[in-house]
Design a protein around this motif. Structure first.
Motif, PDB file in Angstrom:
ATOM      1  N   LEU A  61       0.828  -1.207   0.000  1.00  0.00           N
ATOM      2  CA  LEU A  61       0.000   0.000   0.000  1.00  0.00           C
ATOM      3  C   LEU A  61       0.856   1.248   0.000  1.00  0.00           C
ATOM      4  O   LEU A  61       1.999   1.253   0.477  1.00  0.00           O
ATOM      5  CB  LEU A  61      -0.923  -0.001   1.221  1.00  0.00           C
ATOM      6  CG  LEU A  61      -1.837  -1.226   1.368  1.00  0.00           C
ATOM      7  CD1 LEU A  61      -2.664  -1.118   2.637  1.00  0.00           C
ATOM      8  CD2 LEU A  61      -2.731  -1.397   0.153  1.00  0.00           C
ATOM      9  N   ASN A  62       0.285   2.328  -0.518  1.00  0.00           N
ATOM     10  CA  ASN A  62       0.929   3.637  -0.513  1.00  0.00           C
ATOM     11  C   ASN A  62       1.187   4.012   0.943  1.00  0.00           C
ATOM     12  O   ASN A  62       0.282   3.954   1.777  1.00  0.00           O
ATOM     13  CB  ASN A  62       0.004   4.650  -1.193  1.00  0.00           C
ATOM     14  CG  ASN A  62       0.609   6.023  -1.263  1.00  0.00           C
ATOM     15  OD1 ASN A  62       1.080   6.568  -0.271  1.00  0.00           O
ATOM     16  ND2 ASN A  62       0.574   6.616  -2.445  1.00  0.00           N
ATOM     17  N   ASN A  65      -0.967   7.129   1.861  1.00  0.00           N
ATOM     18  CA  ASN A  65      -2.410   6.970   1.665  1.00  0.00           C
ATOM     19  C   ASN A  65      -2.708   5.490   1.397  1.00  0.00           C
ATOM     20  O   ASN A  65      -2.661   5.037   0.263  1.00  0.00           O
ATOM     21  CB  ASN A  65      -2.905   7.830   0.498  1.00  0.00           C
ATOM     22  CG  ASN A  65      -4.413   7.803   0.376  1.00  0.00           C
ATOM     23  OD1 ASN A  65      -5.100   7.041   1.054  1.00  0.00           O
ATOM     24  ND2 ASN A  65      -4.947   8.643  -0.494  1.00  0.00           N
ATOM     25  N   PRO A  66      -3.024   4.717   2.460  1.00  0.00           N
ATOM     26  CA  PRO A  66      -3.214   3.274   2.311  1.00  0.00           C
ATOM     27  C   PRO A  66      -4.492   2.884   1.566  1.00  0.00           C
ATOM     28  O   PRO A  66      -4.835   1.705   1.524  1.00  0.00           O
ATOM     29  CB  PRO A  66      -3.242   2.768   3.754  1.00  0.00           C
ATOM     30  CG  PRO A  66      -3.631   3.938   4.565  1.00  0.00           C
ATOM     31  CD  PRO A  66      -3.125   5.148   3.845  1.00  0.00           C
ATOM     32  N   ASP A  67      -5.178   3.852   0.953  1.00  0.00           N
ATOM     33  CA  ASP A  67      -6.333   3.540   0.104  1.00  0.00           C
ATOM     34  C   ASP A  67      -5.880   3.114  -1.296  1.00  0.00           C
ATOM     35  O   ASP A  67      -6.707   2.753  -2.124  1.00  0.00           O
ATOM     36  CB  ASP A  67      -7.258   4.753  -0.028  1.00  0.00           C
ATOM     37  CG  ASP A  67      -7.957   5.085   1.277  1.00  0.00           C
ATOM     38  OD1 ASP A  67      -8.118   4.173   2.117  1.00  0.00           O
ATOM     39  OD2 ASP A  67      -8.348   6.250   1.454  1.00  0.00           O
ATOM     40  N   TYR A  68      -4.575   3.165  -1.549  1.00  0.00           N
ATOM     41  CA  TYR A  68      -4.048   2.852  -2.870  1.00  0.00           C
ATOM     42  C   TYR A  68      -3.038   1.712  -2.812  1.00  0.00           C
ATOM     43  O   TYR A  68      -2.190   1.663  -1.917  1.00  0.00           O
ATOM     44  CB  TYR A  68      -3.392   4.087  -3.496  1.00  0.00           C
ATOM     45  CG  TYR A  68      -4.405   5.136  -3.878  1.00  0.00           C
ATOM     46  CD1 TYR A  68      -5.005   5.115  -5.128  1.00  0.00           C
ATOM     47  CD2 TYR A  68      -4.781   6.126  -2.983  1.00  0.00           C
ATOM     48  CE1 TYR A  68      -5.949   6.062  -5.483  1.00  0.00           C
ATOM     49  CE2 TYR A  68      -5.730   7.079  -3.331  1.00  0.00           C
ATOM     50  CZ  TYR A  68      -6.307   7.032  -4.581  1.00  0.00           C
ATOM     51  OH  TYR A  68      -7.247   7.961  -4.924  1.00  0.00           O
ATOM     52  N   GLN A 122      -0.501   3.529  -9.265  1.00  0.00           N
ATOM     53  CA  GLN A 122      -1.209   2.975  -8.113  1.00  0.00           C
ATOM     54  C   GLN A 122      -2.702   2.853  -8.407  1.00  0.00           C
ATOM     55  O   GLN A 122      -3.238   3.576  -9.244  1.00  0.00           O
ATOM     56  CB  GLN A 122      -0.949   3.807  -6.861  1.00  0.00           C
ATOM     57  CG  GLN A 122      -1.340   5.245  -6.947  1.00  0.00           C
ATOM     58  CD  GLN A 122      -0.914   6.002  -5.695  1.00  0.00           C
ATOM     59  OE1 GLN A 122      -0.338   5.451  -4.774  1.00  0.00           O
ATOM     60  NE2 GLN A 122      -1.213   7.279  -5.660  1.00  0.00           N
ATOM     61  N   GLN A 124      -6.690   2.395  -6.724  1.00  0.00           N
ATOM     62  CA  GLN A 124      -7.520   2.549  -5.533  1.00  0.00           C
ATOM     63  C   GLN A 124      -8.011   1.170  -5.090  1.00  0.00           C
ATOM     64  O   GLN A 124      -8.580   0.409  -5.877  1.00  0.00           O
ATOM     65  CB  GLN A 124      -8.698   3.473  -5.817  1.00  0.00           C
ATOM     66  CG  GLN A 124      -9.428   3.892  -4.568  1.00  0.00           C
ATOM     67  CD  GLN A 124     -10.422   5.005  -4.855  1.00  0.00           C
ATOM     68  OE1 GLN A 124     -10.638   5.398  -5.993  1.00  0.00           O
ATOM     69  NE2 GLN A 124     -11.033   5.508  -3.803  1.00  0.00           N
ATOM     70  N   ILE A 125      -7.787   0.837  -3.830  1.00  0.00           N
ATOM     71  CA  ILE A 125      -8.072  -0.500  -3.321  1.00  0.00           C
ATOM     72  C   ILE A 125      -9.554  -0.865  -3.437  1.00  0.00           C
ATOM     73  O   ILE A 125      -9.900  -2.015  -3.665  1.00  0.00           O
ATOM     74  CB  ILE A 125      -7.557  -0.661  -1.874  1.00  0.00           C
ATOM     75  CG1 ILE A 125      -7.430  -2.141  -1.517  1.00  0.00           C
ATOM     76  CG2 ILE A 125      -8.419   0.089  -0.893  1.00  0.00           C
ATOM     77  CD1 ILE A 125      -6.622  -2.395  -0.276  1.00  0.00           C
ATOM     78  N   SER A 126     -10.443   0.106  -3.348  1.00  0.00           N
ATOM     79  CA  SER A 126     -11.879  -0.175  -3.422  1.00  0.00           C
ATOM     80  C   SER A 126     -12.325  -0.599  -4.820  1.00  0.00           C
ATOM     81  O   SER A 126     -13.394  -1.163  -4.994  1.00  0.00           O
ATOM     82  CB  SER A 126     -12.687   1.041  -2.977  1.00  0.00           C
ATOM     83  OG  SER A 126     -12.431   2.142  -3.832  1.00  0.00           O
ATOM     84  N   GLN A 127     -11.496  -0.362  -5.841  1.00  0.00           N
ATOM     85  CA  GLN A 127     -11.834  -0.748  -7.212  1.00  0.00           C
ATOM     86  C   GLN A 127     -11.466  -2.192  -7.527  1.00  0.00           C
ATOM     87  O   GLN A 127     -11.976  -2.775  -8.474  1.00  0.00           O
ATOM     88  CB  GLN A 127     -11.114   0.155  -8.222  1.00  0.00           C
ATOM     89  CG  GLN A 127     -11.562   1.583  -8.215  1.00  0.00           C
ATOM     90  CD  GLN A 127     -10.768   2.398  -9.226  1.00  0.00           C
ATOM     91  OE1 GLN A 127      -9.556   2.241  -9.360  1.00  0.00           O
ATOM     92  NE2 GLN A 127     -11.462   3.262  -9.944  1.00  0.00           N
TER      93      GLN A 127
END
Length: 138
Positions: A61-62, A65-68, A122, A124-127
């Protein structure tokens, strides 16, 4: 002996048989989604087999920003030969390719070796819905 005529004489039977055939063909074409750890590819007398049976994957993860997702770390249950190529692909819920990363080791990788593979951009983890890891032998 009596002759049975379907065309002209009994159109309801013909329509019923056509509808039944249509339903059977559609049912035969319905394919469920199957997730596999390893899939051997081959045909005829010379199948192509996977050089590994199982593996582990860890998302990288980034750091700010751990959302990526910036990449993954993979390891396998068998040695991976030098010259093999390891591909990692991320897909969304519509099977659209979001990112692909690859690595070709120049030396043999012993089983259990953790190998980081970064993506060019990077994601987005939600995708992310599915991850595919392919090991193509040399």
């Amino acid at each position: 002996m009596r002759e049975v005529r379907l065309i002209g004489g009994n159109k309801k039977v013909l329509a019923l048989l056509s509808a039944l055939t249509f339903l059977l063909v559609n049912a035969a074409l319905a394919v469920p989604v199957i997730n596999l750890n390893v899939q051997n590819i081959g045909e005829g007398s010379a199948p192509v087999t996977s050089p590994v049976d199982n593996g582990n994957i860890k998302f990288l993860l980034n750091s700010t920003n751990p959302d990526y997702i910036t990449g993954v770390e993979v390891s396998f249950d068998k040695d991976v030969s030098a010259g093999s190529t390891i591909y990692v692909k991320l897909y969304d819920n519509s099977s659209n390719l979001l990112a692909v990363g690859s690595y070709t080791p120049s030396v043999d990788l012993p089983m259990g070796t953790s190998l980081p593979i970064n993506f060019p951009t990077q994601v987005q983890i939600s995708q992310v819905e599915n991850v595919a890891v392919v090991v193509q032998g040399p």
